[in-house]
Design an enzyme around this catalytic site. Structure first.
Site, PDB file in Angstrom:
ATOM      1  N   GLU A  44       0.842  -1.190   0.000  1.00  0.00           N
ATOM      2  CA  GLU A  44       0.000   0.000   0.000  1.00  0.00           C
ATOM      3  C   GLU A  44       0.883   1.247   0.000  1.00  0.00           C
ATOM      4  OE1 GLU A  44      -3.945   1.532   2.429  1.00  0.00           O
ATOM      5  OE2 GLU A  44      -2.333   0.588   3.572  1.00  0.00           O
ATOM      6  N   LYS A 118     -10.075   0.481  -2.430  1.00  0.00           N
ATOM      7  CA  LYS A 118     -10.171   0.013  -1.040  1.00  0.00           C
ATOM      8  C   LYS A 118     -11.549   0.300  -0.462  1.00  0.00           C
ATOM      9  CE  LYS A 118      -7.739   0.534   3.411  1.00  0.00           C
ATOM     10  NZ  LYS A 118      -6.664   1.288   4.088  1.00  0.00           N
ATOM     11  N   CYS A 163      -4.949  -3.550   3.220  1.00  0.00           N
ATOM     12  CA  CYS A 163      -4.724  -3.132   4.604  1.00  0.00           C
ATOM     13  C   CYS A 163      -5.923  -3.409   5.531  1.00  0.00           C
ATOM     14  CB  CYS A 163      -4.306  -1.663   4.637  1.00  0.00           C
ATOM     15  SG  CYS A 163      -3.338  -1.213   6.103  1.00  0.00           S
TER      16      CYS A 163
END
Length: 277
Positions: A44, A118, A163
């Protein structure tokens, strides 16, 4: 025909200097490709770990255009690999105060193979430290999986995540339907305290409960902005066994997506077929 695919997780300690980060990423990708990796994943924000959160807005690119996207496409084509480009900020039309935190995957010819925005945005407040990704990011809404083919002709289905997504097992269940994934790719910049407590156990849980390989590429070290990220980039097999790990610092973690091994796990313990909800 071989039923395995060599994969690599690139670990970085990215800085506020985009040009330097691209040089470092390119060097590590070349190292992974030289070691035989056919699929390489970046962490990321491989391109920027800024001094403040809004720094990402200054480098946000329009979809399909910009030096960061050009670098990703170029690396994939140069090395003839599948490249999962960690994340970079992409502009949102009509909203200069927010960007998407986007993972772009490229095919060996440099063409765009998949885009994932995301979905889960991180927010943390322990009374001393506060952070809210929604201040500068807009969340995505759709799980994304795509199919790749190895040089030997093996088909592998890859699910993307980023994440904070790791804490939401329902996303990975969604990635397993209607067609099961063979590999989950996770790009992350986990904080030191949350990573130390939860990173390894959550990654292994996602592998075990879905009987799926996991390739996790992380930021791992102390950054120029003072932030310390957990690192521990990993390759995990469908039984939850860690094949390889890089605790901290830049490096490349190599492993195998072994479809024969995965088939054995799913056949001997058919948990996926036993689901009732």
């Amino acid at each position: 025909m071989t039923s395995s695919l060599a994969v690599a997780a690139v670990q970085m300690v990215s800085s506020p200097d985009v040009a330097d980060n691209l040089v470092r990423a390119g060097r590590l990708i070349a190292q992974a490709a030289a070691a035989g990796a056919e699929l390489v994943a970046l962490p990321e924000y491989f391109c920027l770990m800024g001094h403040k959160d809004r720094d990402k807005l200054a480098i946000a690119e329009p979809a399909g255009d910009g030096p960061i996207q050009a670098a990703l496409a170029g690396w994939a084509a140069q090395h003839g690999i599948w490249l999962v480009g960690g994340t970079l900020p992409l502009r949102i039309a009509g909203d200069p105060d927010h960007a998407s935190n986007t993972c772009l995957a490229y095919a060996p010819d440099g063409s765009l193979a998949a885009r994932y925005d995301k979905i889960h945005l991180f927010r943390y407040d322990d009374g001393e430290r506060r952070y809210d990704e929604a201040a500068t990011l807009c969340a995505g809404s759709q799980p994304v999986a795509f199919d790749i083919r190895s040089r030997a002709g093996t088909s592998v289905r890859v699910g993307l995540s980023t994440c904070y997504d790791l804490r939401f097992p329902e996303l990975y269940r969604a990635l397993m339907s209607p067609q099961s994934c063979d590999l989950f790719v996770m790009g992350a910049a986990f904080t030191w305290p949350t990573g130390q407590a939860h990173w390894d156990v959550l990654l292994r849980a996602r592998a075990i409960e879905n009987q799926c390989h996991v390739l996790a590429s992380a930021q791992g070290g102390t950054h120029a902005n003072g932030r310390r990220t957990w690192g521990h980039s990993l390759v995990i097999d469908p039984w939850g066994v860690v094949q390889a790990v890089q605790p901290e610092g830049e490096g490349v973690v190599m492993g195998q997506v072994d479809l024969a091994r995965q088939g054995d796990v799913r056949r001997q313990l058919p948990a996926l077929a036993h689901r009732v909800m």
